[in-house]
Design an enzyme around this catalytic site. Structure first.
Site, PDB file in Angstrom:
ATOM      1  N   ASP A  98       6.124   0.647   6.096  1.00 25.61           N
ATOM      2  CA  ASP A  98       6.008   0.366   6.831  1.00 25.61           C
ATOM      3  C   ASP A  98       7.786   0.219   7.340  1.00 25.61           C
ATOM      4  O   ASP A  98       8.396   0.103   7.329  1.00 25.61           O
ATOM      5  CB  ASP A  98       5.061  -0.666   7.325  1.00 25.61           C
ATOM      6  CG  ASP A  98       4.693  -0.689   8.696  1.00 25.61           C
ATOM      7  OD1 ASP A  98       4.218   0.533   8.751  1.00 25.61           O
ATOM      8  OD2 ASP A  98       3.788  -1.513   8.585  1.00 25.61           O
ATOM      9  N   GLY A  99       6.944   1.032   9.205  1.00 27.65           N
ATOM     10  CA  GLY A  99       8.093   0.063  10.406  1.00 27.65           C
ATOM     11  C   GLY A  99       7.488  -0.232  11.344  1.00 27.65           C
ATOM     12  O   GLY A  99       6.649  -0.566  11.691  1.00 27.65           O
ATOM     13  N   GLU A 140       9.828   4.102  10.382  1.00 33.96           N
ATOM     14  CA  GLU A 140       8.358   4.347   9.318  1.00 33.96           C
ATOM     15  C   GLU A 140       9.650   5.313   8.346  1.00 33.96           C
ATOM     16  O   GLU A 140       9.653   5.342   7.427  1.00 33.96           O
ATOM     17  CB  GLU A 140       7.584   5.471  10.129  1.00 33.96           C
ATOM     18  CG  GLU A 140       7.002   4.206  10.843  1.00 33.96           C
ATOM     19  CD  GLU A 140       5.403   3.771  10.301  1.00 33.96           C
ATOM     20  OE1 GLU A 140       6.098   3.086   9.278  1.00 33.96           O
ATOM     21  OE2 GLU A 140       5.231   3.043  11.269  1.00 33.96           O
ATOM     22  N   ASP A 144       1.480   3.850   6.367  1.00 34.77           N
ATOM     23  CA  ASP A 144       0.633   4.286   7.486  1.00 34.77           C
ATOM     24  C   ASP A 144       1.150   4.884   8.928  1.00 34.77           C
ATOM     25  O   ASP A 144       0.262   5.283   9.595  1.00 34.77           O
ATOM     26  CB  ASP A 144       0.376   3.230   8.583  1.00 34.77           C
ATOM     27  CG  ASP A 144       0.977   1.678   8.833  1.00 34.77           C
ATOM     28  OD1 ASP A 144       1.891   3.013   9.714  1.00 34.77           O
ATOM     29  OD2 ASP A 144       1.669   0.743   9.082  1.00 34.77           O
ATOM     30  N   HIS A 146      -2.536  -2.149  10.018  1.00 28.78           N
ATOM     31  CA  HIS A 146      -3.345  -3.315  10.387  1.00 28.78           C
ATOM     32  C   HIS A 146      -4.713  -3.629  10.148  1.00 28.78           C
ATOM     33  O   HIS A 146      -5.843  -3.909  10.597  1.00 28.78           O
ATOM     34  CB  HIS A 146      -2.444  -3.527  11.781  1.00 28.78           C
ATOM     35  CG  HIS A 146      -2.032  -3.687  11.900  1.00 28.78           C
ATOM     36  ND1 HIS A 146      -0.483  -4.271  11.780  1.00 28.78           N
ATOM     37  CD2 HIS A 146      -1.044  -2.607  12.542  1.00 28.78           C
ATOM     38  CE1 HIS A 146       0.820  -4.414  11.999  1.00 28.78           C
ATOM     39  NE2 HIS A 146       0.173  -2.743  12.900  1.00 28.78           N
ATOM     40  N   ASP A 174       4.290  -4.490   6.485  1.00 29.28           N
ATOM     41  CA  ASP A 174       4.476  -5.076   7.768  1.00 29.28           C
ATOM     42  C   ASP A 174       4.996  -5.757   7.914  1.00 29.28           C
ATOM     43  O   ASP A 174       6.248  -6.182   9.455  1.00 29.28           O
ATOM     44  CB  ASP A 174       2.996  -5.021   8.845  1.00 29.28           C
ATOM     45  CG  ASP A 174       2.926  -4.961   9.999  1.00 29.28           C
ATOM     46  OD1 ASP A 174       3.604  -4.815  10.810  1.00 29.28           O
ATOM     47  OD2 ASP A 174       2.515  -6.147  10.191  1.00 29.28           O
TER      48      ASP A 174
END
Length: 145
Positions: A9-10, A47, A69, A124, A134
């Site tokens: 994740d970024g 990302e 994501d 999320h 995250d």
């Protein structure tokens, strides 16, 4: 080939702004967390950097299931966009310049080494590994805020 599960994740505080990336690598019950950040970046760059750093951490060619994501990353790889952009000298089908060509080039080189299957998950949304990535990415972004 060894099979590795990778989650990435970024995060970015502002876009552009301070950003971070996080990755969790899992192999046979062993887990490794990686993270980093930059003072002035974009969410898409973070990302992509999460994917790059996770794949670069592998010591030999591996079969990888990579969960992210990022629709941007998944679609660009799974739909072949990144390869087309590179073949067209980083020009997209709408004649605009592809963003982040140096990062896409690195990802494509890593995909020549590793057999990677990209899976998209909604961010999320309670996915444990995505939430952990995250948190890693957000903590790094805060360091640069």
């Amino acid at each position: 080939m060894k099979h590795i599960d990778i989650y990435t994740d970024g995060a970015c505080k502002g876009n552009p702004g301070p950003g971070g990336w996080g990755a969790v690598l899992r192999y046979k019950g062993h887990e490794k967390e990686l993270s980093g950040g930059e003072a002035d970046t974009t969410n898409n760059r973070m990302e992509m950097l999460a994917v790059i750093k996770a794949l670069e951490a592998l010591k030999e060619p591996c079969e990888v299931t990579l969960t992210t994501d990022s629709r941007y990353v998944c679609d660009a790889v799974n739909k072949g966009w990144a390869k087309k952009w590179k073949a067209n000298n980083w020009i997209k089908s709408n004649k605009s310049k592809a963003k982040n060509p140096e990062l896409w080039d690195t990802i494509l080189k890593l995909l020549d080494i590793h057999k990677v299957r990209f899976i998209w998950v909604k961010g999320h949304n309670g996915h444990p590994e995505n939430e952990r990535c995250d948190a890693l990415a957000s903590a790094q972004a805060m360091k640069y805020s």
